[in-house]
Motif scaffolding. Structure first.
Motif, PDB file in Angstrom:
ATOM      1  N   ARG A 159       0.832  -1.214   0.000  1.00 50.47           N
ATOM      2  CA  ARG A 159       0.000   0.000   0.000  1.00 50.47           C
ATOM      3  C   ARG A 159       0.867   1.265   0.000  1.00 50.47           C
ATOM      4  NH1 ARG A 159      -4.641  -2.250   4.187  1.00 50.47           N
ATOM      5  NH2 ARG A 159      -5.702  -3.523   2.619  1.00 50.47           N
ATOM      6  N   GLU A 160       1.975   1.216   0.715  1.00 53.47           N
ATOM      7  CA  GLU A 160       2.879   2.376   0.715  1.00 53.47           C
ATOM      8  C   GLU A 160       3.445   2.617  -0.689  1.00 53.47           C
ATOM      9  OE1 GLU A 160       4.328   1.501   5.231  1.00 53.47           O
ATOM     10  OE2 GLU A 160       5.889   1.661   3.691  1.00 53.47           O
ATOM     11  N   GLU A 161       3.830   1.534  -1.349  1.00 50.28           N
ATOM     12  CA  GLU A 161       4.396   1.677  -2.696  1.00 50.28           C
ATOM     13  C   GLU A 161       3.349   2.182  -3.687  1.00 50.28           C
ATOM     14  OE1 GLU A 161       7.006  -1.127  -4.393  1.00 50.28           O
ATOM     15  OE2 GLU A 161       7.773  -1.832  -2.479  1.00 50.28           O
ATOM     16  N   LEU A 162       2.110   1.730  -3.494  1.00 52.76           N
ATOM     17  CA  LEU A 162       1.028   2.207  -4.369  1.00 52.76           C
ATOM     18  C   LEU A 162       0.793   3.697  -4.156  1.00 52.76           C
ATOM     19  CD1 LEU A 162      -1.516  -0.755  -4.036  1.00 52.76           C
ATOM     20  CD2 LEU A 162      -0.214  -0.134  -6.078  1.00 52.76           C
ATOM     21  N   ALA A 163       0.848   4.131  -2.887  1.00 52.31           N
ATOM     22  CA  ALA A 163       0.643   5.556  -2.584  1.00 52.31           C
ATOM     23  C   ALA A 163       1.765   6.392  -3.201  1.00 52.31           C
ATOM     24  CB  ALA A 163       0.575   5.767  -1.070  1.00 52.31           C
TER      25      ALA A 163
END
Ligand SMILES: [Fe+2]
Length: 663
Positions: A628-632
């Protein structure tokens, strides 16, 4: 033995609660104990209670659930059950469910860490996984719609689907409401629909209203420009046809007097800036007959040049393949009279829309996801980590596809009513396109290399696809590595092997001849394959789905059908162009379907944002958090990039990419 604290979570959709009572048992390695009766579970609730268990159960394996009813079976949607104990010092175990509990049979929910057959050295879950798969194989059966080259779920109507595959209430209400709204719009357009033809291009504005986007407005104002035409092959609704030319296509026979064009194409070819979009797949496909009127298809070839500033400009359009014994078909160029050139471009747009919907969207998105969905349910038990990883990306795919088979591509559906490939041509097209469904074409690093698009700076589809592929691959690898420490663990997991074979040999009907693996030999190979599954169900589908509302809303930019044959001479008039483009009724149907499917969904889960926690271990949760961090971070990168673009490219923005093929 001791006091256990039990929590039970019920889903939030409208009918998730139940008036029935629920009996629970706790099963450990050493024994089993009743937890007693749970009062009727309420929708969107979390109930907590304590139970004193006299038996020594050992490490916990399952919670068993049985719903009891008297007259009516009121299904209950259970999210999960958690058990903490014995006493305050005891560990907390989470038992994910995320499905409907109905009837009176006993359901066993395995503890949520996930476990492969190789990890389960004691065979603690063996019986459970065998029984679950046996049941799933009878619930999820294969069928072969119209004998296409790809299998689908055996369900002719929605009621044939397993209850867990059906839209839940919020999704169902939203979808049905839009259908009603769409039908009302067709009726409201009745005075327009009764006209036989539009008079001029501006008349298409009459149907250009319901929920149009800013980009759709831009399409209406700029669609005639050559640079805008070229741009669509890079970043439009269907960025899947364009490839860099390595030689002049053999079908490109030059009529007399076109030597100059031939020389220009050769020059671009030598410089590595020549590109082509070839729609040969449409050659020989039978065109539809709509309301007793013959419709027409072409099989264009477009040659384009890439300019140093990133613009892609069309140089030549050939609408049909040469026939032996006949003069070569005309080649249209930007120097032709404007109406001839515009008509040629409209033919390309119409052909592109046919291939977009059948090949890029339906076959390579929806039907592929359906194969993954059915194969996964038939071969991987819910305790398997790859099942847990994939299941959020398979949500609602079977229902949306059953709806598509009845409302869109089935008899008297949208294709038969309005598309030039309808009336059976589209079925042949699915079969023919299946032959080109290669493994490498579904993996962007390979596909973009094969198509020569890796270093095209103005192809934002390519850039975003590669970035998302990498992010998804790291996520898949992160989860996979928790359960597979060696390549031998992959080879010895017969469930994983069966899953791979079920997709390649059965669902895709012998796709090993198209490069798909029939077995998985290493961790890297398995992660690549799983990444392809997740990417196809999410980013790839969204990249071709989301553009519909922008690019197909202005009908001349994506004519659903053509009512006159492709031109063989260069003497077109506006009257001929208008008599060729879709009539008012066909235009209304097109707008209606594009709006129904392409509009931004009120009920949607963005990529990686599913609320279901199929994995209970802190390690797996950390991998999801990282994802999720990488997607953000990618979201931010794309937003910053888009600020500097004349036309922002948004179809792979993680917040817009849907977590599964659900529309
Ligand atoms: Fe779709």
């Amino acid at each position: 033995m001791g006091v256990f604290c039990i929590r039970v979570s019920t889903g939030c959709s409208l009918y998730a609660g139940s008036i029935d009572k629920v009996h629970l048992w706790l099963v450990g390695e050493h024994g089993e104990a009743s937890l007693g009766m749970l009062p009727a579970p309420q929708r969107n609730s979390e109930v907590e209670f304590q139970v004193d268990v006299p038996e020594h159960l050992g490490p916990l394996l399952f919670v068993k659930v049985q719903k009891l009813h008297y007259f009516l079976d009121d299904a209950w949607f259970c999210n999960w059950i958690s058990v903490k104990g014995p006493g305050d010092q005891g560990a907390e175990y989470r038992f994910p469910c995320y499905r409907w509990v109905h009837g009176t049979r006993i359901l066993s929910l395995p503890e949520g860490t996930g476990c492969t057959v190789v990890e389960d050295t004691q065979g603690l879950f063996r019986k459970h996984r065998e029984e679950e798969l046996e049941e799933r194989k009878s619930l999820y059966r294969w069928d072969n719609w119209k004998n296409g080259g790809i299998l689908n779920v055996a369900a002719t109507s929605l009621s044939d689907l397993p209850v867990d595959e059906r839209f839940r209430e919020d999704k169902k209400v939203e979808f049905e409401a839009s259908r009603v709204w769409g039908k009302a719009d067709v009726l409201l357009n009745f005075p327009i629909n009764s006209l036989t033809s539009w008079k001029d291009l501006d008349d298409f504005t009459w149907v250009f209203k319901l929920g149009r986007t800013k980009l759709a407005e831009r399409v209406r104002s700029s669609w005639k420009e050559d640079a805008f035409f070229g741009y669509q092959f890079l970043n439009g609704a269907n960025p899947m046809v364009l490839r860099r030319s390595t030689q002049l296509p053999s079908r490109l026979e030059f009529p007399r007097g076109m030597e100059k064009l031939q020389a220009k194409l050769h020059k671009e070819l030598e410089e590595g800036t020549l590109f082509e979009a070839d729609f040969s797949l449409l050659n020989g496909i039978k065109a539809n007959v709509i309301q007793s009127r013959q419709q027409y298809l072409a099989a264009p070839l477009v040659m384009l040049k890439l300019k140093p500033d990133g613009q892609l400009l069309p140089m030549a359009i050939q609408l049909e393949l040469p026939k032996t014994g006949s003069d070569p078909p005309p080649i249209f160029t930007p120097t032709d009279p404007p109406v001839d050139w515009l008509l040629a471009k409209c033919w390309v747009h119409s052909s592109d829309m046919q291939l977009h919907e059948i090949q890029s969207h339906l076959l390579r998105g929806h039907l592929m996801a359906e194969v993954f969905s059915v194969a996964t349910r038939r071969t991987l038990p819910s305790v398997h980590p790859v099942f847990k990883l994939l299941v959020p990306h398979l949500l609602y795919t079977l229902e949306i596809n059953v709806r598509a088979r009845s409302d869109l591509i089935g008899e008297s559906g949208f294709f038969d009513k309005a598309m030039s490939t309808g009336g059976g041509g589209h079925v042949d097209l699915i079969k023919q396109a299946s032959a080109f469904l290669t493994y490498s074409s579904l993996c962007p690093p390979d596909d973009l290399a094969e198509r020569g698009l890796l270093d095209v700076q103005s192809c934002f589809y390519a850039k975003d696809a590669l970035r998302l592929w990498e992010v998804i691959n790291r996520y898949v690898t992160g989860i996979f590595d928790l359960h597979y420490k060696t390549d031998a663990a992959v080879r010895n997991d017969h469930e994983l092997q069966n899953w791979c074979r079920e997709i390649t040999e059965t669902g895709l009907q012998g796709a090993q001849k198209r490069g798909f693996p029939v077995s998985l030999q290493s961790r890297a190979q398995a992660c690549h394959f799983i990444t392809m599954c997740v990417f196809t169900c999410t980013a790839q589908h969204s990249s071709v789905h989301l553009g519909q509302l922008d690019w197909f809303y202005w009908v001349p930019n994506a004519p659903c059908t053509m009512r006159l044959p492709p031109p063989t001479t260069k003497d077109a008039t506006m009257e001929k162009l208008m008599a060729t483009l879709p009539d008012p009724h066909q235009s209304t149907l097109q707008i209606n379907v594009i709006w129904l499917l392409g509009r931004r969904q009120a009920v949607m889960v963005p990529l990686g944002q599913h609320s279901e926690e199929h994995f209970s271990s802190p390690e797996a949760k950390a991998v999801l958090m990282k994802f999720r961090e990488e997607l953000a971070a990618l979201e931010e990168e794309i937003e910053i990039r888009n600020k500097s673009l004349d036309i922002p490219y948004e179809y792979m923005k993680p917040s817009l990419v849907e977590n599964s093929v659900a529309v």
